[in-house]
Write an enzyme that holds these catalytic residues in place. Structure first.
Site, PDB file in Angstrom:
ATOM      1  N   GLU A  87       0.877  -1.344  -0.019  1.00  0.00           N
ATOM      2  CA  GLU A  87      -0.049  -0.077   0.053  1.00  0.00           C
ATOM      3  C   GLU A  87       0.911   1.214  -0.164  1.00  0.00           C
ATOM      4  OE1 GLU A  87      -2.730   2.513   3.082  1.00  0.00           O
ATOM      5  OE2 GLU A  87      -2.532   0.389   3.493  1.00  0.00           O
ATOM      6  N   ASP A 125       1.155   3.949  -3.035  1.00  0.00           N
ATOM      7  CA  ASP A 125       0.452   5.255  -2.781  1.00  0.00           C
ATOM      8  C   ASP A 125       1.572   6.095  -3.553  1.00  0.00           C
ATOM      9  OD1 ASP A 125      -0.851   7.470  -1.332  1.00  0.00           O
ATOM     10  OD2 ASP A 125       1.068   7.548  -0.379  1.00  0.00           O
ATOM     11  N   GLU A 143      -4.306   0.562  -3.568  1.00  0.00           N
ATOM     12  CA  GLU A 143      -3.242   1.079  -3.505  1.00  0.00           C
ATOM     13  C   GLU A 143      -2.145  -0.019  -3.541  1.00  0.00           C
ATOM     14  OE1 GLU A 143      -3.250   5.519  -1.756  1.00  0.00           O
ATOM     15  OE2 GLU A 143      -3.275   3.918  -0.622  1.00  0.00           O
TER      16      GLU A 143
END
Length: 235
Positions: free
Chosen positions: A50, A54, A126
């Site tokens: 994640e 991101d 993400e």
């Protein structure tokens, strides 16, 4: 939503992850609650992916905005990037990919409707972007992101981070006065786990709907979807 019965190889084919990288995709779909409740399982969950996803998402969206809107200042680019990658848009993208059906969740999250929670869906998307980047590099990630966020990028000049309702009102009223109303059209679930569906209407015509765990969240999602729909009608 029930968990997908098939091996994630099907999802990997859809999103362009190589077969030898299936373990990375499985990690992207593993919520921390599953690892905590299943100590015998592999210890990796999706938070590190994640983090990576991101960063990749921010880079690609920033690049796209920089190229598409050459007159925008740094501040305008930052605000619009935040609006494009907001939780509501991420969760919406995850729903279109049906990521919720592929998630590995702990029993508690499963029981509380975790497959539909916007925060869990956004985090999973993400993480999947991170997995795509590791599997195919920045070009594969760019293709995936531009395809998934194409509408939001095209409509970026009309997005305002954090307040879709205000942004939609300003967008509609550029062409003159309009009666914009929101109404809750469905409410379900027990008191501790309510789900609301809101519809947004312009001059009595329903433009879009949205859902959330609060009325405000449902209305904000409806407004975000309505902006894309309204822009398409007027474009």
């Amino acid at each position: 939503m029930k968990r997908a019965p098939n091996h994630p190889a099907e999802l990997a084919r859809r999103i362009g992850i190589a077969s030898e990288d299936l373990a990375t995709l499985e990690m992207a779909l593993t919520h921390p609650s599953f690892v905590y409740e299943n100590p015998q399982a592999p210890p990796e969950h999706n938070q590190r992916l994640e983090f990576l996803g991101d960063a990749v998402l921010g880079l690609v969206i920033g690049e796209q905005l920089f190229v598409r809107y050459p007159t925008w200042t740094e501040g305008e680019l930052s605000r619009r990037r935040a609006a494009v990658v907001c939780e509501a848009n991420l969760a919406d993208g995850a729903r279109r990919l049906q990521l919720g059906a592929w998630l590995k969740l702990g029993r508690g999250e499963e029981a509380s409707g975790g497959r539909e929670k916007p925060s869990i869906l956004a985090d999973a998307l993400e993480a999947v972007i991170g997995a795509i980047f590791l599997s195919g590099g920045i070009e594969a990630a760019r293709r995936f992101i531009v395809d998934l966020f194409g509408d939001a990028l095209a409509n970026a000049q009309n997005l305002v981070s954090g307040d879709n309702k205000t942004a939609f009102q300003e967008w509609v009223q550029r062409t003159g006065p309009a009666d914009i109303r929101y109404c809750i059209v469905d409410e379900s679930g027990p008191d501790h786990d309510k789900r609301f569906v809101a519809a947004v209407m312009v001059n009595g015509t329903v433009i879009a709907d949205g859902q959330g765990r609060t009325k405000k969240e449902a209305e904000q999602q409806a407004a975000g979807r309505a902006m894309r729909e309204w822009a398409g009608r007027k474009g």
